[in-house]
Design a protein around this motif. Structure first.
Motif, PDB file in Angstrom:
ATOM      1  N   VAL A   8      -7.960 -27.095  59.587  1.00  0.00           N
ATOM      2  CA  VAL A   8      -8.376 -27.128  58.178  1.00  0.00           C
ATOM      3  C   VAL A   8      -9.500 -26.112  57.939  1.00  0.00           C
ATOM      4  O   VAL A   8      -9.488 -25.385  56.940  1.00  0.00           O
ATOM      5  CB  VAL A   8      -8.819 -28.545  57.759  1.00  0.00           C
ATOM      6  N   LEU A   9     -10.461 -26.044  58.865  1.00  0.00           N
ATOM      7  CA  LEU A   9     -11.543 -25.060  58.731  1.00  0.00           C
ATOM      8  C   LEU A   9     -10.983 -23.643  58.715  1.00  0.00           C
ATOM      9  O   LEU A   9     -11.372 -22.817  57.891  1.00  0.00           O
ATOM     10  CB  LEU A   9     -12.557 -25.233  59.857  1.00  0.00           C
ATOM     11  N   LYS A  10     -10.064 -23.357  59.622  1.00  0.00           N
ATOM     12  CA  LYS A  10      -9.444 -22.031  59.668  1.00  0.00           C
ATOM     13  C   LYS A  10      -8.674 -21.756  58.382  1.00  0.00           C
ATOM     14  O   LYS A  10      -8.755 -20.663  57.826  1.00  0.00           O
ATOM     15  CB  LYS A  10      -8.506 -21.931  60.860  1.00  0.00           C
ATOM     16  N   ASP A  11      -7.920 -22.746  57.894  1.00  0.00           N
ATOM     17  CA  ASP A  11      -7.144 -22.569  56.664  1.00  0.00           C
ATOM     18  C   ASP A  11      -8.033 -22.266  55.463  1.00  0.00           C
ATOM     19  O   ASP A  11      -7.586 -21.639  54.504  1.00  0.00           O
ATOM     20  CB  ASP A  11      -6.303 -23.817  56.374  1.00  0.00           C
ATOM     21  N   HIS A  12      -9.298 -22.704  55.515  1.00  0.00           N
ATOM     22  CA  HIS A  12     -10.244 -22.442  54.441  1.00  0.00           C
ATOM     23  C   HIS A  12     -11.126 -21.226  54.742  1.00  0.00           C
ATOM     24  O   HIS A  12     -12.159 -21.018  54.091  1.00  0.00           O
ATOM     25  CB  HIS A  12     -11.104 -23.680  54.171  1.00  0.00           C
ATOM     26  N   ASN A  13     -10.735 -20.447  55.727  1.00  0.00           N
ATOM     27  CA  ASN A  13     -11.436 -19.202  56.096  1.00  0.00           C
ATOM     28  C   ASN A  13     -12.893 -19.411  56.477  1.00  0.00           C
ATOM     29  O   ASN A  13     -13.735 -18.541  56.239  1.00  0.00           O
ATOM     30  CB  ASN A  13     -11.333 -18.170  54.972  1.00  0.00           C
ATOM     31  N   VAL A  14     -13.205 -20.549  57.072  1.00  0.00           N
ATOM     32  CA  VAL A  14     -14.552 -20.797  57.575  1.00  0.00           C
ATOM     33  C   VAL A  14     -14.734 -19.975  58.847  1.00  0.00           C
ATOM     34  O   VAL A  14     -13.894 -20.003  59.741  1.00  0.00           O
ATOM     35  CB  VAL A  14     -14.774 -22.306  57.848  1.00  0.00           C
ATOM     36  N   LYS A  73     -18.178 -18.263  53.928  1.00  0.00           N
ATOM     37  CA  LYS A  73     -17.942 -19.698  53.991  1.00  0.00           C
ATOM     38  C   LYS A  73     -18.450 -20.218  55.321  1.00  0.00           C
ATOM     39  O   LYS A  73     -18.318 -19.577  56.354  1.00  0.00           O
ATOM     40  CB  LYS A  73     -16.451 -20.007  53.857  1.00  0.00           C
ATOM     41  N   ALA A 131     -19.423 -24.246  57.427  1.00  0.00           N
ATOM     42  CA  ALA A 131     -19.374 -25.703  57.404  1.00  0.00           C
ATOM     43  C   ALA A 131     -20.590 -26.238  58.122  1.00  0.00           C
ATOM     44  O   ALA A 131     -21.043 -25.654  59.104  1.00  0.00           O
ATOM     45  CB  ALA A 131     -18.107 -26.215  58.085  1.00  0.00           C
TER      46      ALA A 131
END
Length: 74
Positions: free
Chosen positions: A16-22, A70, A72
């Protein structure tokens, strides 16, 4: 619970973090989030470990202001 996958929760969060380009995760690491941190590193997300909760929020907040990236905070 998805019985069709062999992924654990940390791998799901890492994806999920990767999918949100974090690109960075700021955290106070410990056993409770180790699976997330391991999965994040496998996704080429840099884990920045700090010493206390206040530093997590201060550093990650400053980081986003300076870089517009971005991030987290865990």
């Amino acid at each position: 619970m998805d019985t069709q996958t062999d992924k654990h929760g940390g791998e799901v969060v890492g994806q999920v973090l990767k999918d949100h380009n974090v690109k960075f995760v700021f955290c106070l690491s410990g056993g409770h989030i180790s699976p997330i941190l391991v999965a994040a590193e496998k996704q080429n997300i840099r884990v920045v470990d700090v010493r206390d909760e206040v530093t997590v929020l201060y550093d990650s907040g400053t980081f986003i202001i300076v870089t517009f990236s971005k991030r987290a905070s865990l």
